[in-house]
Each structure stands twice: as C-alpha cells, then as structure tokens.
Design a protein around this motif. Structure first.
Motif, short mmCIF file in Angstrom:
data_model
loop_
_atom_site.label_atom_id
_atom_site.label_comp_id
_atom_site.label_asym_id
_atom_site.label_seq_id
_atom_site.Cartn_x
_atom_site.Cartn_y
_atom_site.Cartn_z
N GLY A 197 56.62 -36.38 31.30
CA GLY A 197 55.79 -36.87 31.86
C GLY A 197 56.22 -37.45 33.25
N ASN A 198 57.18 -38.34 33.09
CA ASN A 198 57.76 -39.01 34.35
C ASN A 198 58.14 -37.67 35.40
N LEU A 199 58.95 -36.76 34.98
CA LEU A 199 59.38 -35.56 35.78
C LEU A 199 57.92 -34.98 36.47
N CYS A 200 57.01 -34.82 35.65
CA CYS A 200 55.82 -34.31 36.24
C CYS A 200 55.15 -35.12 37.32
N LEU A 201 55.11 -36.49 36.96
CA LEU A 201 54.72 -37.42 37.97
C LEU A 201 55.54 -37.35 39.42
N ASN A 243 52.51 -42.51 28.98
CA ASN A 243 51.26 -42.41 28.57
C ASN A 243 49.93 -41.89 29.33
N VAL A 244 50.35 -41.20 30.60
CA VAL A 244 49.11 -40.67 31.22
C VAL A 244 48.64 -39.43 30.42
N PRO A 245 47.53 -39.57 30.21
CA PRO A 245 47.02 -38.34 29.21
C PRO A 245 47.48 -36.82 29.74
N ARG A 246 47.61 -35.95 28.97
CA ARG A 246 48.05 -34.51 29.23
C ARG A 246 46.85 -34.03 30.35
N ALA A 247 45.92 -34.44 29.76
CA ALA A 247 44.67 -33.69 30.74
C ALA A 247 44.74 -34.22 32.03
N ASP A 248 45.13 -35.41 32.25
CA ASP A 248 45.24 -36.02 33.54
C ASP A 248 46.42 -35.46 34.58
N LEU A 249 47.73 -35.17 33.86
CA LEU A 249 48.70 -34.41 34.21
C LEU A 249 48.38 -33.03 34.80
N ILE A 250 47.48 -32.38 33.99
CA ILE A 250 47.35 -30.91 34.20
C ILE A 250 46.20 -30.77 35.44
N HIS A 251 45.24 -31.75 35.57
CA HIS A 251 44.60 -32.05 36.48
C HIS A 251 45.29 -32.39 37.85
N GLN A 252 46.19 -33.03 37.70
CA GLN A 252 47.11 -33.42 38.98
C GLN A 252 47.83 -32.25 39.53
N ILE A 253 48.40 -31.65 38.55
CA ILE A 253 49.14 -30.25 38.92
C ILE A 253 48.20 -29.33 39.49
N LYS A 254 47.25 -29.20 39.31
CA LYS A 254 46.11 -28.26 39.54
C LYS A 254 45.63 -28.62 41.10
N GLU A 255 45.54 -29.87 41.14
CA GLU A 255 45.32 -30.45 42.75
C GLU A 255 46.25 -30.25 43.42
N THR A 256 47.59 -30.25 43.12
CA THR A 256 48.79 -30.16 44.00
C THR A 256 49.00 -28.68 44.45
N ILE A 257 48.71 -27.75 43.43
CA ILE A 257 48.69 -26.34 43.83
C ILE A 257 47.86 -26.12 44.94
N LYS A 258 46.57 -26.65 44.71
CA LYS A 258 45.62 -26.47 45.93
C LYS A 258 45.89 -27.00 47.21
N ILE A 259 46.65 -28.33 47.16
CA ILE A 259 46.90 -28.85 48.38
C ILE A 259 48.22 -28.17 49.07
N ILE A 316 55.33 -35.92 25.17
CA ILE A 316 55.72 -35.56 26.48
C ILE A 316 56.14 -36.77 27.38
N TRP A 317 56.10 -37.83 26.59
CA TRP A 317 56.57 -39.23 27.00
C TRP A 317 58.07 -39.86 26.14
N ALA A 318 58.46 -38.80 25.53
CA ALA A 318 59.73 -39.33 24.60
C ALA A 318 60.77 -39.08 25.57
N ILE A 319 61.91 -40.05 25.28
CA ILE A 319 62.98 -39.86 25.74
C ILE A 319 64.03 -40.08 24.63
N SER A 320 65.40 -39.76 25.00
CA SER A 320 66.57 -39.86 23.76
C SER A 320 67.69 -40.45 24.53
N PRO A 321 68.73 -40.71 23.69
CA PRO A 321 69.81 -41.41 24.30
C PRO A 321 70.60 -40.54 25.47
N ASN A 322 70.30 -39.10 25.48
CA ASN A 322 70.95 -38.25 26.47
C ASN A 322 70.06 -37.52 27.41
#
Length: 148
Positions: free
Chosen positions: A42-46, A77-93, A30-36
């Motif tokens: 994860g950063n796009l999610c945040l 390296n924000v845990p996946r579970a935290d990202l999912i929780h934040q997405i769910k909260e954002t849907i409600k907001i 989720i946190w991987a990047i590459s030359p391109n």
C-alpha cells in the motif's frame, strides 16, 4: 516515438500494479510488513502515485499536484478501492501530461534537479518508468510472501 513508447510502458505497468493490488486475497495484507520487508504494498502504491503525479502530472500536465512524500510512507489502511481509483487516475494523468511533451523536449534538461546532477527529460522519464517497474516487482514479491 519515444513518448508513445513511454505512454505504453507506464500504462502497462500501472495496470499490472493495479492487478497486483487486486490480487491480494486478504485486503489487510496490502499493508503488512515483516522484519525483512519494511514497506507495505500500500505504501509503495502511494509512493508511486505521488512520484508520477509530481514528476509527470504536475510538471508536464500542470495539474497543480502537491506531493506529500512523508505520508506516502506513513498512511496506512487506505481502502483497496481507493488505491485502485488513484492508480486509474494516475494512468489518465500520465497519458494526458505526456501528450504535452514534444520529442525535442526529451533532449532538453529536466526542469527540476532531482539527482546530484542535471539530466535530460528523456533520461528522467525513462528513470521513472524503471522506478515503477522496480516497485512493481517488490509488490509482486510482497504479495506472494505475505498474503497467505
């Protein structure tokens, strides 16, 4: 009618975003990047969480959200579970906040100058929906390329 449509689209695409994050076989990727690919999923999610909470939640839901845009791209390296929780909260907001927007307000000027020129609230809410979809596609591509 437009408000109901926007709520449906935001909810649909944020749920799809959540499914993309859940679909990574290796959570570290989720946190991987590459030359391109300079932004991780994860950063796009945040970034999207910050964007939507700022321009919809804080503006129309009076949530008091304070954006930290720099950390949207610096945190790792924000845990996946935290990202999912934040997405769910954002849907409600978003759902709650858009309940405060009348159809008449869509033709009014958006209260914050975000671009070079002023826009209507309707235009800006549609822009935010397409911005979400753009990054959703990037995350799908990111996962298929790097989660091997």
């Amino acid at each position: 009618m437009i408000i109901a449509t926007l709520k449906t689209l935001y909810k649909r695409d944020l749920n799809r975003f959540m499914l993309e994050i859940e679909a990574y076989k290796n959570e570290d990727k989720i946190w991987a990047i590459s030359p391109n690919i300079s932004n991780s999923a994860g950063n796009l999610c945040l970034h999207l969480i910050g964007n939507l909470n700022t321009y919809i939640g804080a503006q129309f839901g009076n949530t008091g959200y304070i954006r930290d845009r720099e950390n949207e791209f610096l945190l790792k390296n924000v845990p996946r579970a935290d990202l999912i929780h934040q997405i769910k909260e954002t849907i409600k907001i978003i759902e709650d906040s858009l309940d405060n927007v009348s159809e008449q307000e869509l033709d009014a000027e958006y209260p914050i100058l975000v671009f070079d020129t002023k826009t209507t609230t309707g235009y800006f809410l549609i822009h935010l929906a397409t911005h979400l979809t753009y990054h959703l596609g990037q995350v799908n591509y990111h996962r298929r390329l790097l989660d091997k």
